[in-house]
Design an enzyme around this catalytic site. Structure first.
Site, short mmCIF file in Angstrom:
data_model
loop_
_atom_site.label_atom_id
_atom_site.label_comp_id
_atom_site.label_asym_id
_atom_site.label_seq_id
_atom_site.Cartn_x
_atom_site.Cartn_y
_atom_site.Cartn_z
N HIS A 78 0.84 -1.20 0.00
CA HIS A 78 0.00 0.00 0.00
C HIS A 78 0.87 1.25 0.00
O HIS A 78 1.95 1.26 0.59
CB HIS A 78 -0.90 0.00 1.23
CG HIS A 78 -1.88 1.11 1.26
ND1 HIS A 78 -1.55 2.39 1.66
CD2 HIS A 78 -3.19 1.15 0.91
CE1 HIS A 78 -2.62 3.16 1.57
NE2 HIS A 78 -3.63 2.44 1.11
N ASP A 117 -11.08 1.89 -1.61
CA ASP A 117 -10.15 2.77 -0.89
C ASP A 117 -10.88 3.61 0.16
O ASP A 117 -10.52 4.75 0.42
CB ASP A 117 -9.36 3.68 -1.85
CG ASP A 117 -8.04 4.15 -1.25
OD1 ASP A 117 -7.70 3.71 -0.13
OD2 ASP A 117 -7.36 4.96 -1.89
#
Length: 357
Positions: free
Chosen positions: A186, A312
């Site tokens: 990430h 997200d």
């Protein structure tokens, strides 16, 4: 007027969101304290904004990050999201001292596991670890997967300027491979050595700097031979691969030239082309990237079985983006693969549990 988005699979598939951020309140408190003393430019820029700004979006984010219950579920319902894979928000443990990192990782894993037990059809989770203490990190990953039922490892990119291609981190990658779980790479803000021209232009975060930093991290792993050493290692990266799919021809061409020229000590021959690791070891998610042309291109160059859905949340919560992806020029079986089947396969999810059967 658009029809409401619904859960339950009535559209022909379950929507599984695979990059959904969570933070225990204890981490938020530590982040606030860290802001008072840190010299990390990226952390001050990122968390200084999200933890101190009174603007609408940061207030929304810091509130929703700490919820793994009814508030999050209601917003999943409104966006038609059946299931969310929760993971510790960036930069996670990776700006903390070793003791705090170990403690926060364990707290996070316990809280996410509790959410998955309370709402098994709605939540799965990834494990956090403290990367500064490698033996403890391996032990915590094994506990989180084997005892808590978590489905992978979150790595919020660089660890105080260090990267997973460095041999010090190999035991963690070896453990992930042995456990058969993916590493989700990430984004993080760039480290101090690369951030200055980005932050002075306001480009250090999600608008551009995240992609620059994380794409470099993934490339370092490939060119260092990480996937030759760990051929069964699975890595998931968001934002459709941080633009790397558009570079694959050039990366293959230039890497071959560098190997031949022996220009860099770090560049050695690999077993595969760079592009081929994307088709063997790497999966992409669409977090924050709902635009049909880019999704279609990524599916074409890395394979339709390598690109899956993500939202997200809470950094990006735009239900209209779900409609955009529902409208992709895909057949019903292809949409099912994109939204549901790839995530079930890569993260080892239980389809019967997710579907409520």
């Amino acid at each position: 007027m658009s029809e409401p988005l619904t859960t339950g699979g009535g559209v022909g598939y379950l929507r599984i969101a695979t990059e959904e951020a969570y933070a225990p309140p204890e981490l938020i408190d530590l982040f606030r304290k860290t802001l008072e003393t840190t010299g990390d430019i990226g952390f001050r820029s990122l968390m200084g904004h999200y933890l101190t700004s009174d603007a609408e979006r940061p207030r929304f984010v810091r509130d929703r990050l700490q919820d793994a219950g009814e508030k999050r579920l209601s917003e999943m319902d409104a966006a038609g999201i059946d299931h969310a894979v929760l993971a510790l928000t960036s930069p996670g443990t990776q700006v903390l001292g070793d003791g705090d990192a170990r403690e926060i990782a364990a707290i996070t894993n316990d809280r996410i596991a509790e959410a998955t037990l309370t709402y098994p059809a709605r939540f799965s989770g990834l494990a956090a670890v403290g990367f500064g203490d490698i033996p403890a990190a391996v032990k915590e990953l094994e506990r989180a997967v084997n005892s808590l039922g978590l489905k992978g490892l979150i790595c919020n990119s660089h660890i105080k300027g260090h990267y997973l291609d460095e041999p010090r981190f190999y035991p963690v990658l070896e453990a992930a491979q042995a456990l058969g779980v993916p590493v989700y790479l990430h984004p993080n803000t760039p480290n101090n050595d690369m951030i200055k021209p980005l932050v002075e232009a306001g480009l250090d975060g999600s608008i551009f700097g995240f992609g620059v930093e994380t794409a470099m991290h993934l490339l370092r792993m490939i060119t260092a031979g990480v996937f030759d050493r760990f051929p069964l290692l699975k890595v998931v990266v968001g934002h459709l691969g941080e633009a790397l799919p558009y570079w694959l021809y050039r990366l293959d061409y230039m890497h071959a030239g560098q190997v031949k020229a022996k220009r860099y000590e770090a560049i050695k021959p690999l077993e595969l082309k760079i592009s081929e690791y994307f088709r063997r070891n790497i999966w992409l998610t669409t977090s924050g990237m709902p635009w049909a042309p880019t999704i279609s291109y990524a599916r074409e160059v890395v394979g339709a079985d390598r690109v899956m859905y993500a939202m997200d949340y809470p950094y990006e919560y735009v239900p209209e983006e779900v409609r955009m992806q529902d409208a992709l020029p895909l057949t019903p079986p292809e949409l099912k693969q994109f939204y549901q089947d790839i995530a079930i396969d890569v993260f080892g999810l239980d389809e019967a549990v997710i579907s409520g059967k």
